[in-house]
Design an enzyme around this catalytic site. Sequence first.
Site, mmCIF file in Angstrom:
data_model
loop_
_atom_site.group_PDB
_atom_site.id
_atom_site.type_symbol
_atom_site.label_atom_id
_atom_site.label_comp_id
_atom_site.label_asym_id
_atom_site.label_seq_id
_atom_site.Cartn_x
_atom_site.Cartn_y
_atom_site.Cartn_z
ATOM 1 N N HIS A 32 -24.523 -36.356 21.236
ATOM 2 C CA HIS A 32 -24.927 -34.992 20.858
ATOM 3 C C HIS A 32 -26.076 -34.477 21.735
ATOM 4 C CE1 HIS A 32 -22.227 -34.514 17.424
ATOM 5 N NE2 HIS A 32 -22.383 -35.805 17.248
ATOM 6 N N THR A 33 -26.280 -35.093 22.860
ATOM 7 C CA THR A 33 -27.275 -34.613 23.817
ATOM 8 C C THR A 33 -26.628 -33.746 24.899
ATOM 9 O OG1 THR A 33 -26.955 -36.730 24.921
ATOM 10 C CG2 THR A 33 -28.944 -36.495 23.575
ATOM 11 N N SER A 66 6.550 -41.233 31.134
ATOM 12 C CA SER A 66 5.447 -41.888 30.440
ATOM 13 C C SER A 66 5.944 -43.222 29.896
ATOM 14 C CB SER A 66 4.964 -41.009 29.286
ATOM 15 O OG SER A 66 4.330 -41.812 28.310
ATOM 16 N N GLY A 120 -11.857 -43.051 20.928
ATOM 17 C CA GLY A 120 -13.180 -42.685 21.424
ATOM 18 C C GLY A 120 -13.487 -43.288 22.781
ATOM 19 N N LEU A 121 -12.477 -43.839 23.447
ATOM 20 C CA LEU A 121 -12.690 -44.399 24.793
ATOM 21 C C LEU A 121 -12.206 -43.439 25.873
ATOM 22 C CD1 LEU A 121 -11.730 -48.132 24.183
ATOM 23 C CD2 LEU A 121 -13.960 -47.062 24.164
ATOM 24 N N SER A 124 -7.894 -39.527 27.353
ATOM 25 C CA SER A 124 -7.509 -38.240 27.942
ATOM 26 C C SER A 124 -8.217 -38.021 29.282
ATOM 27 C CB SER A 124 -7.770 -37.089 26.971
ATOM 28 O OG SER A 124 -9.131 -36.953 26.665
ATOM 29 N N GLU A 156 -9.007 -29.904 29.823
ATOM 30 C CA GLU A 156 -9.214 -29.982 28.361
ATOM 31 C C GLU A 156 -9.462 -28.583 27.791
ATOM 32 O OE1 GLU A 156 -9.684 -32.933 26.277
ATOM 33 O OE2 GLU A 156 -9.693 -34.506 27.809
ATOM 34 N N ASP A 168 -17.119 -37.576 30.108
ATOM 35 C CA ASP A 168 -16.014 -38.536 30.112
ATOM 36 C C ASP A 168 -15.338 -38.591 31.482
ATOM 37 O OD1 ASP A 168 -16.681 -38.619 27.480
ATOM 38 O OD2 ASP A 168 -14.861 -37.625 26.757
HETATM 39 P P1 ADP Z 1 -9.201 -39.959 23.459
HETATM 40 O O1 ADP Z 1 -10.408 -40.064 22.586
HETATM 41 O O2 ADP Z 1 -8.563 -41.294 23.660
HETATM 42 O O3 ADP Z 1 -9.439 -39.203 24.707
HETATM 43 P P2 ADP Z 1 -7.600 -37.660 22.866
HETATM 44 O O4 ADP Z 1 -7.000 -37.197 21.597
HETATM 45 O O5 ADP Z 1 -8.600 -36.807 23.551
HETATM 46 O O6 ADP Z 1 -8.154 -39.131 22.586
HETATM 47 O O7 ADP Z 1 -6.438 -37.886 23.944
HETATM 48 C C1 ADP Z 1 -5.296 -38.614 23.597
HETATM 49 C C2 ADP Z 1 -4.086 -37.940 24.223
HETATM 50 O O8 ADP Z 1 -4.081 -38.187 25.637
HETATM 51 C C3 ADP Z 1 -2.776 -38.501 23.715
HETATM 52 O O9 ADP Z 1 -2.353 -37.823 22.552
HETATM 53 C C4 ADP Z 1 -1.848 -38.249 24.895
HETATM 54 O O10 ADP Z 1 -1.393 -36.927 24.904
HETATM 55 C C5 ADP Z 1 -2.758 -38.447 26.094
HETATM 56 N N1 ADP Z 1 -2.699 -39.838 26.554
HETATM 57 C C6 ADP Z 1 -3.705 -40.736 26.548
HETATM 58 N N2 ADP Z 1 -3.301 -41.940 27.016
HETATM 59 C C7 ADP Z 1 -2.003 -41.804 27.336
HETATM 60 C C8 ADP Z 1 -1.011 -42.704 27.853
HETATM 61 N N3 ADP Z 1 -1.275 -43.984 28.115
HETATM 62 N N4 ADP Z 1 0.225 -42.196 28.046
HETATM 63 C C9 ADP Z 1 0.516 -40.915 27.769
HETATM 64 N N5 ADP Z 1 -0.362 -40.039 27.270
HETATM 65 C C10 ADP Z 1 -1.619 -40.464 27.043
HETATM 66 MG MG MG Z 2 -10.200 -37.201 24.755
#
Ligand code: ADP
Ligand code: MG
Length: 382
Positions: A32-33, A66, A120-121, A124, A156, A168
């Site tokens: 939150h910073t 994918s 949370g890693l 995306s 995003e 990130d």
């Molecule tokens: P995070 O906290 O992991 O970033 P998000 O909700 O922001 O979670 O992002 C997750 C989304 O990113 C998934 O719903 C998918 O659309 C995409 N994504 C992440 N990893 C993959 C993967 N290995 N293959 C396909 N899509 C992925």
């Molecule tokens: Mg994300």
Amino acid sequence: MQQKISALFKEKFQGEPSLYSSPGRVNLIGDHTDYNDGFVLPAAIDKAIYAAIKPNGMDGTVNLYSVDYDASVTFALDGPKPEQMWACFVYGVANEISRMGVRVGGFDAVFGGDVPLGAGLSSSAALESVFGFALNEEFGGSLDRRQLARAGQLTEHNYIGVMCGIMDQFASLFGKEDTLIKLDCRSLEFEPVPFNTKGYRVVLVDSMVKHSLASSEYNVRRRQCEEGVAVVARHEPGVKTLRDVTHEMLDKYGSEMDPVSLKRCRFVIDENKRVSDGCEALKKGDIETFGRNMNGSHTGLSREYEVSCPELDFIAGFAHQFDGVIGARMMGGGFGGCVIHFIKEEAHDSYLAALKPAFKEKYGVEPRVIDVVIGDGSRRLV
Ligand code: ADP
Ligand code: MG
């Protein structure tokens, strides 16, 4: 994973692809910073998204497979946004880097990885970064990593509807083995901070709680911070964001603020200091002080910023009592997600063996454990 992705490419498409990877990330201190122009301390991890990719000579036609969803999609770069969210990340980042001047043409790609989704890693950011980095290379672009991070952030904002900061994507692109990134979210200057984890482990424990309150409460916290800044700025014209505000100013003008806003503002000032103090301690090899700043971050997020939940507090509280855990805190926006631990190697197994049944007894589920190693950022593998 890498071999599997290259092999699948050859099965589905023509020719020899290039292979790229971009990692997920953790954040050691500083939550939150970012939206308060402050400091964060992320690092890239050994879990990544891998993409095998090759231009196909077809004007703007993209064929994607994918691995993790076992699904194919074809779309035109100048056509409508694909329906599948995972494809939107690729469509989005390709369009963002085109707008920045890269002449992205048609391509074929197979991708997949081992960054847990939605934990949370930042899977995306890993996905945006791997395609941004790969397409810039494959189509002769000259964007640097900073611009690629921005392209991921804009993906995003403009294609997914998540108004995130740039941390990130920055961590995914700039990460280095044994290094934390002290990022100034105001200037986007960053300083690498050596983080030699020999004899230690970085472990995430997932509270298994989904962040259902996160987005509404996030907006409330942002507003409370802005309200606090507005009060101080009436007296101190140089003040633009919480980055410019000190505890002395809050002592002076805090009585004009809503007490909750005041508490939120104090937390942010302290959290920025914990990032800086933690980095100074690491530079001196003072791991214990670094850990105390992680613990302080949790306590602040829980009591002053009030973005924790009972499950996260249970795990962090357990960790703070346990011999051999150097530091532990909830990580991310809050109301669920993981607790990040920095822990002595020899305490790793005994800690988890004690925590898991205690958590299960109280909350009825076994928490998921994700061991990570600090690793390198986006790169070409083959
Ligand atoms: P995070 O906290 O992991 O970033 P998000 O909700 O922001 O979670 O992002 C997750 C989304 O990113 C998934 O719903 C998918 O659309 C995409 N994504 C992440 N990893 C993959 C993967 N290995 N293959 C396909 N899509 C992925
Ligand atoms: Mg994300």
